[in-house]
Write an enzyme that holds these catalytic residues in place. Structure first.
Site, PDB file in Angstrom:
ATOM      1  N   LYS A   1       0.854  -1.202   0.000  1.00  0.00           N
ATOM      2  CA  LYS A   1       0.000   0.000   0.000  1.00  0.00           C
ATOM      3  C   LYS A   1       0.883   1.242   0.000  1.00  0.00           C
ATOM      4  O   LYS A   1       1.848   1.321   0.780  1.00  0.00           O
ATOM      5  CB  LYS A   1      -0.891  -0.031   1.244  1.00  0.00           C
TER       6      LYS A   1
ATOM      7  N   SER B   1      -9.309   2.148   2.872  1.00  0.00           N
ATOM      8  CA  SER B   1      -8.351   2.899   2.095  1.00  0.00           C
ATOM      9  C   SER B   1      -7.327   2.017   1.372  1.00  0.00           C
ATOM     10  O   SER B   1      -6.655   2.494   0.467  1.00  0.00           O
ATOM     11  CB  SER B   1      -7.595   3.847   3.024  1.00  0.00           C
TER      12      SER B   1
ATOM     13  N   SER C   1     -10.059  -0.112   7.040  1.00  0.00           N
ATOM     14  CA  SER C   1      -9.373  -0.068   5.746  1.00  0.00           C
ATOM     15  C   SER C   1      -8.759  -1.373   5.283  1.00  0.00           C
ATOM     16  O   SER C   1      -8.253  -1.452   4.175  1.00  0.00           O
ATOM     17  CB  SER C   1      -8.284   1.013   5.764  1.00  0.00           C
TER      18      SER C   1
END
Lengths: 443, 443
Positions: free
Chosen positions: B79, B148, B172
């Protein structure tokens, strides 16, 4: 003359009745006619009893001149969250359909003793919260009159009665007054007794007035107020003779939420007003940016306690919106004491805020009244002042891009309702002059 | 064989690489091909460096069998909120366009030492909050992959890589894993070091994994974990041999927010699973209903502190959504200490909650992934577990009314990541069996 009576200001009508130029019956009858003419569209009233009102008017006409009260013969609408012994009081909820309280609320009893005629009960949102009644905006039936004192604001805005009572817990007086273009007064918290009002949030609930004039509101507040022995005594006259009002302009931490066009109109108005008053910009303390959420927390947690019985025994008769509010209240309990502490902290900063100014001008609504199917509008610009317990007066005179009323409010230190009213009087006059000027320029 | 490699589970691939059946180069090449084939639609990657990945794979292929790490040759997406020294790390914000951190985050360094190949950086929402990137859902390009950790969930869900890392501050990891139909593991708070991760909220931020299998996630967590000397040591085996897993079903205080259809599907799945496990209903303590708002408060106030510099110096490059979040943070400061105290209080109740059960099954998302233009979905069902610091594993296997993945999560007491993984393993198997059965019945 009768036909245009309901549209006169409250102060004018008090004078006409006192002088005997107009009788109580004549005014009551004219108001009932005006109500009937608008009610199909406006839907401002929850209960009306024309016969009882006329009977009361005739009684009042028989009272000798020397024994008449200060509101002799004045027809008034009472928000249906406030108890009346002779008319149903349903709190905007089917749970209380046909409910008849045993007693008048303190304010209703005071109005009656002062000679007012309770014309009827005005529509409130469900328990003075967010689920709307059927009332429309008097200037545009496709828009909300605001809430929760929807019927009171609309009835006065439509010129069908000169006076109505409302209550404010978040923004339920100042917001609908701004949307409907009338004067809305929320006095200092604790100044007017809330006995006999269905409680929403005991640390916030405040009774106030809708009129078309500040002088009229002033007369009513003298009748309603003075219940709290701890209230500071208002000065005999708000300002020493000859001293000019010191006015501040507080954009408030939520200023950016006001649409740009409305911000421009408010700034412009303030500039024009400044020519007469020397308005200074006032930066509010940083801590005040927490007041909106702290007020929400107090309100949510307290209303969840207040409506515990209704929720437990009649949950299926609560609107979905209200059920969500109460569930939200459950979720905020942990923050309650912190919210109280924060509000106390901010109240302690008010001496500084009002150190150099008598009143603050502040925005009251996020633009003109929204479409009626979007709810009753956002009280965000009123929450902080309600939490602080300051007097706040919605002053009409500005108009928005669609030609509808756009509000500002005049705020003073707690206990200085006299200054808030004097500020609203002077600034309201100045705003009207300005609007007049603008219209001339625009032509 | 190469073409279907990227769709194998991580545990299978670990085995194939260890056995020498597949080389690191072969797998890396197959994953890069799979990524290229889907990337136009999926937009899961913020940065890719195929040449560097292939060079690293060739290096790894040259490592003698006895010296290979536990994740030897495994391609992984990171990420883009997690620092990498060799690839740009932009935190989903134009403020950090082209930013090159000086060092790898702790987790990245650990993965490299274990033999993994950092294939590239996956798309994150802006600073791992709410403003979405361009990534779409692998099962329906018109829907959000969640956020996210959008790119990580989508890449694994699309079968283009067997492993990606994400972070969870509200929901997330668990939310996008549920929307994309993969296993998402949020370990116990504090178990995995967040050094080198752009902080959102230091009391909540947790690094975790996306895989298609629980066994694979387990292997990765052994590599990532163990940084916190205060962590309770996981038991050698999660359950004593022969003891059955004790499973509770916690609807959670937000259960009514799950659409009725999804509620029905979850209840039905639980009933079927119950046949094997004797699932008991668990009523969570009343205080837990405050956790969602307390978590929001902690997150808002902390992220507002963390992003103070970006806000002060690059405010115009923040999304409107993020500016609103930070303004909300300012407004919640007063509640911060109360929120921390409430979370502490609730953590103290966890011993009771897990007194009779090893793991809780709980809903993870409010139905299937919403349309992509409505944001990244609501993390409400994850907030409480994140605040409590429990391990939580998104388990795939259920499908919603549109045939898209619908999540549940398996939660265990803090420190019992072993039980959470074992629960996810057993319950995931049971859910898949059930789905299989249903499909047969449906035909």
């Amino acid at each position: 003359m009768s036909a245009d009576l309901p549209g006169r200001t409250l102060a004018e009508l008090i004078g006409l009745l006192r002088a005997g130029t107009v009788s109580a019956s004549e005014l009551a009858s004219a108001c009932l006619d005006a109500v009937a003419a608008r009610e199909d569209d406006l839907r401002a009233w929850a209960h009306l009893d024309p016969d009882a009102a006329m009977a009361r008017a005739r009684e009042l006409d028989a009272v000798p001149a020397g024994e008449r009260g200060p509101l002799h013969g004045i027809p008034v609408g009472i928000k249906d969250i406030i108890d009346t012994a002779d008319l149903p009081t349903e709190y905007g909820s089917p749970i209380y359909a046909g409910h008849h309280p045993a007693e008048d609320a303190d304010v209703v009893a005071r109005l009656r003793r002062a000679g007012a005629i309770i014309l009827g009960k005005t529509v409130t949102t469900e328990f003075a919260l967010f689920h709307p009644g059927a009332t429309t905006n008097p200037h545009d039936p496709a828009r909300t009159p605001g809430g929760s004192s929807s019927g009171s604001a609309a009835a006065v805005g439509a010129g069908t009665v000169p006076l109505a009572l409302g209550t404010q817990t978040a923004g339920s007086i100042v917001r609908p007054a701004s949307y409907c273009g009338v004067v809305g007064v929320k006095p200092t918290f604790g100044r007017v007794s809330t006995r006999g009002v269905k409680a929403c949030s005991r640390s916030l609930d405040t009774i106030g007035t809708f009129t078309r004039d500040v002088d009229g509101a002033d007369a009513v507040l003298r009748v309603l107020g003075g219940v709290d022995a701890n209230d500071p005594e208002p000065a005999a006259g708000a300002l020493a003779a000859g001293r000019a009002l010191r006015v501040g302009f507080a954009r408030t931490p939520e200023w950016h939420e006001v649409p740009a066009d409305s911000r421009g109109r408010i700034e412009q108005a303030v500039q024009k007003v400044a020519a007469g008053f020397g308005v200074r910009d006032v930066e509010l303390p940083e801590a005040f940016s927490g007041l909106v959420e702290a007020q929400k927390c107090l309100m949510l947690v307290e209303v969840t306690r207040e409506l515990a019985d209704e929720r437990a025994h009649h949950g299926d008769q609560l609107s979905t919106r209200l059920q969500d509010v109460l569930a939200h209240g459950d979720r905020m309990t942990w923050a309650y004491e912190a919210a109280k502490a924060h509000v106390r902290h901010c109240r302690g900063l008010l001496d500084d805020v009002f150190g150099d100014v008598d009143v603050l001008l502040a925005p009251s609504v996020l633009g003109e009244a929204p479409p009626i199917d979007e709810g009753t509008g956002d009280p965000v610009l009123c929450r902080a002042w309600t939490a602080l317990g300051t007097p706040a007066v919605a002053v009409p005179g500005l108009t928005g891009p669609a030609g509808l009323p756009l509000g500002v409010q005049v705020v003073a230190a707690p206990g200085r309702d006299d200054l808030a009213l004097e500020g609203a009087r002077q600034l309201g006059r100045s705003l009207r002059d300005r609007e007049h000027l603008s219209s001339h320029v625009a032509r």
